[in-house]
Design a protein around this motif. Structure first.
Motif, PDB file in Angstrom:
ATOM      1  N   GLU A   1     -10.755  39.317  78.055  1.00  0.00           N
ATOM      2  CA  GLU A   1     -10.183  38.128  78.283  1.00  0.00           C
ATOM      3  C   GLU A   1     -10.833  37.270  79.133  1.00  0.00           C
ATOM      4  OE1 GLU A   1      -5.470  36.781  79.421  1.00  0.00           O
ATOM      5  OE2 GLU A   1      -6.502  38.338  80.648  1.00  0.00           O
ATOM      6  N   ASP A   2     -11.059  36.006  78.689  1.00  0.00           N
ATOM      7  CA  ASP A   2     -11.891  34.935  79.476  1.00  0.00           C
ATOM      8  C   ASP A   2     -10.866  34.872  80.808  1.00  0.00           C
ATOM      9  OD1 ASP A   2     -13.625  32.333  79.545  1.00  0.00           O
ATOM     10  OD2 ASP A   2     -11.609  31.812  80.173  1.00  0.00           O
ATOM     11  N   ILE A   3     -11.887  34.610  82.048  1.00  0.00           N
ATOM     12  CA  ILE A   3     -11.372  34.730  83.279  1.00  0.00           C
ATOM     13  C   ILE A   3     -10.534  33.440  83.541  1.00  0.00           C
ATOM     14  CG2 ILE A   3     -11.862  34.422  85.714  1.00  0.00           C
ATOM     15  CD1 ILE A   3     -14.357  36.216  84.899  1.00  0.00           C
ATOM     16  N   LEU A   4     -10.900  32.082  83.050  1.00  0.00           N
ATOM     17  CA  LEU A   4     -10.189  31.061  83.066  1.00  0.00           C
ATOM     18  C   LEU A   4      -8.776  31.200  82.348  1.00  0.00           C
ATOM     19  CD1 LEU A   4     -13.172  28.482  82.795  1.00  0.00           C
ATOM     20  CD2 LEU A   4     -12.191  29.485  85.016  1.00  0.00           C
ATOM     21  N   TYR A   5      -9.033  31.723  81.169  1.00  0.00           N
ATOM     22  CA  TYR A   5      -7.648  31.771  80.642  1.00  0.00           C
ATOM     23  C   TYR A   5      -6.737  32.615  81.302  1.00  0.00           C
ATOM     24  CZ  TYR A   5      -4.401  33.375  77.058  1.00  0.00           C
ATOM     25  OH  TYR A   5      -3.126  33.463  76.456  1.00  0.00           O
ATOM     26  N   SER A   6      -7.171  33.968  81.713  1.00  0.00           N
ATOM     27  CA  SER A   6      -6.365  34.643  82.505  1.00  0.00           C
ATOM     28  C   SER A   6      -5.850  34.101  83.683  1.00  0.00           C
ATOM     29  CB  SER A   6      -7.112  35.846  82.903  1.00  0.00           C
ATOM     30  OG  SER A   6      -6.585  36.793  83.791  1.00  0.00           O
ATOM     31  N   ALA A   7      -6.618  33.267  84.499  1.00  0.00           N
ATOM     32  CA  ALA A   7      -5.771  32.510  85.600  1.00  0.00           C
ATOM     33  C   ALA A   7      -4.702  31.639  85.402  1.00  0.00           C
ATOM     34  CB  ALA A   7      -6.964  31.678  86.292  1.00  0.00           C
ATOM     35  N   ARG A   8      -5.081  30.870  84.322  1.00  0.00           N
ATOM     36  CA  ARG A   8      -3.966  29.976  83.787  1.00  0.00           C
ATOM     37  C   ARG A   8      -2.492  30.864  83.087  1.00  0.00           C
ATOM     38  NH1 ARG A   8      -8.529  27.428  81.769  1.00  0.00           N
ATOM     39  NH2 ARG A   8      -8.163  28.517  79.645  1.00  0.00           N
ATOM     40  N   ARG A   9      -2.831  31.881  82.457  1.00  0.00           N
ATOM     41  CA  ARG A   9      -1.955  32.735  81.951  1.00  0.00           C
ATOM     42  C   ARG A   9      -0.956  33.487  83.122  1.00  0.00           C
ATOM     43  NH1 ARG A   9      -1.738  37.987  81.918  1.00  0.00           N
ATOM     44  NH2 ARG A   9      -4.009  38.395  82.201  1.00  0.00           N
ATOM     45  N   GLU A  10      -1.550  34.051  84.106  1.00  0.00           N
ATOM     46  CA  GLU A  10      -0.882  34.631  85.070  1.00  0.00           C
ATOM     47  C   GLU A  10      -0.221  33.414  85.806  1.00  0.00           C
ATOM     48  OE1 GLU A  10      -0.490  37.685  86.138  1.00  0.00           O
ATOM     49  OE2 GLU A  10      -1.996  38.370  84.728  1.00  0.00           O
ATOM     50  N   VAL A  11      -0.609  32.263  85.935  1.00  0.00           N
ATOM     51  CA  VAL A  11       0.328  31.255  86.801  1.00  0.00           C
ATOM     52  C   VAL A  11       1.689  31.226  85.655  1.00  0.00           C
ATOM     53  CG1 VAL A  11       0.343  28.853  87.431  1.00  0.00           C
ATOM     54  CG2 VAL A  11      -1.486  30.082  87.937  1.00  0.00           C
ATOM     55  N   LYS A  12       1.452  30.691  84.419  1.00  0.00           N
ATOM     56  CA  LYS A  12       2.505  30.680  83.520  1.00  0.00           C
ATOM     57  C   LYS A  12       3.466  31.935  83.510  1.00  0.00           C
ATOM     58  CE  LYS A  12       4.342  28.264  80.202  1.00  0.00           C
ATOM     59  NZ  LYS A  12       4.979  26.954  80.399  1.00  0.00           N
TER      60      LYS A  12
END
Length: 105
Positions: A45-56
């Protein structure tokens, strides 16, 4: 001390005026601890995508990542080496809806 493994984590600080969003954990290894929305980066998983996903997932909010504060390294209470990528985010949508199983406040 033996090491169990390496865990990659993405974490996001969300500021609004003079306030910061923090969550109170309900996970077994972190009960009643305050933290920023965060979680494991899944394999591939892309790190930036993961950060946004976790917040959501944890808050119901959509965020735009506006800065990185750093990469941090520590040993967890379960003896994993944790490499944490921390970002600053701004809310772009969604509504506050805490993940009931893992977040208590």
């Amino acid at each position: 001390m033996s090491q169990n493994g390496i865990v990659l984590v993405a974490s996001v600080s969300i500021f609004s005026d003079d306030k910061v969003l923090m969550i109170k954990e309900n996970k077994p290894a972190a009960i009643n601890k305050w933290n920023f929305p965060s979680g494991r980066i899944e394999y591939g998983e892309d790190i930036l995508y993961s950060a946004r996903r976790e917040v959501k997932e944890e808050t119901g909010l959509d965020v735009n990542l506006i800065a990185a504060t750093g990469v941090y390294n520590f040993i967890s209470s379960t003896k994993n080496q944790v490499i944490l990528f921390h970002f600053i985010g701004e809310v772009t949508g969604g509504s506050l809806n805490l993940e009931e199983d893992e977040i208590v406040d």
